[in-house]
Design a protein around this motif. Sequence first.
Motif, PDB file in Angstrom:
ATOM      1  N   LEU A 198     -19.703 -46.382  13.991  1.00 45.40           N
ATOM      2  CA  LEU A 198     -19.723 -46.124  15.426  1.00 45.40           C
ATOM      3  C   LEU A 198     -18.445 -45.409  15.862  1.00 45.40           C
ATOM      4  CD1 LEU A 198     -21.732 -48.572  14.934  1.00 45.40           C
ATOM      5  CD2 LEU A 198     -21.358 -49.142  17.329  1.00 45.40           C
ATOM      6  N   ALA A 208     -23.305 -41.721  15.482  1.00 45.70           N
ATOM      7  CA  ALA A 208     -23.314 -43.140  15.114  1.00 45.70           C
ATOM      8  C   ALA A 208     -24.634 -43.544  14.451  1.00 45.70           C
ATOM      9  CB  ALA A 208     -23.070 -43.994  16.347  1.00 45.70           C
ATOM     10  N   TRP A 223     -25.118 -49.603  23.909  1.00 48.76           N
ATOM     11  CA  TRP A 223     -25.582 -48.995  22.661  1.00 48.76           C
ATOM     12  C   TRP A 223     -27.061 -49.282  22.444  1.00 48.76           C
ATOM     13  CZ3 TRP A 223     -22.806 -45.907  19.321  1.00 48.76           C
ATOM     14  CH2 TRP A 223     -21.437 -45.801  19.574  1.00 48.76           C
TER      15      TRP A 223
END
Length: 214
Positions: free
Chosen positions: A65, A71, A102
């Motif tokens: 990440l 990512a 996320w």
Amino acid sequence: MGGYGSGSFYRWNSKQTVEDGLTIDLNKLIRDGSIKPGIGWQATLTWTNTRTGEKVASIGYEANLIKPENAYVRLHYNHNDKPQDYKVRLTTTQPNFGGVRWWFICPVSGQRVGKLYSPPGQPLFASRKVFNLAYQSQRENHAQRMLDKSYKLRKRLDRKAETYFEAMIPDKPKGMHWKTYNATVDEIHHLEKIGWAYMEQFVADIPRGGASLK
């Protein structure tokens, strides 16, 4: 990963529930420190039975990440003695209240999701929609709806009918055509067969306990 986007994954049995298999909750992993934004990370995910504490399953993973635009989480494990090794891309959004959220990009559908699931018998982690998974509570609610419909039909035949637990189907009411009566009885049997099947599946899952990710 293109091969995962076709075939049995989209024809998965709708009777399966989320609780039947394994779940990866990305934001829970971040909150717990199992995955950390801004760095690379590798470790093992382990699931345990919520009732007994017994280990259910484990998989290896690598998380990168460092740059949000690149990512990913790489999952690697064996399924039925066959190695599985693939990357799940990640993306971010900015909630109105601030910060960064996320998300997984489902490796099958491309959908942005917070959780990935792997039902029994399937080698891949993907979105709930891909596997057409329900929740146990939905299974229970569906059973209740079927049995409630059956009860209303029983009441149509006999206003004194108390519950759908009664074994005997009420006799044909005076003035009702036999064709209507027989169709109503068939529908009662059909609804109760479905309702009790869903209820039995729901009850069967209770003692087993779900799988908790550690």
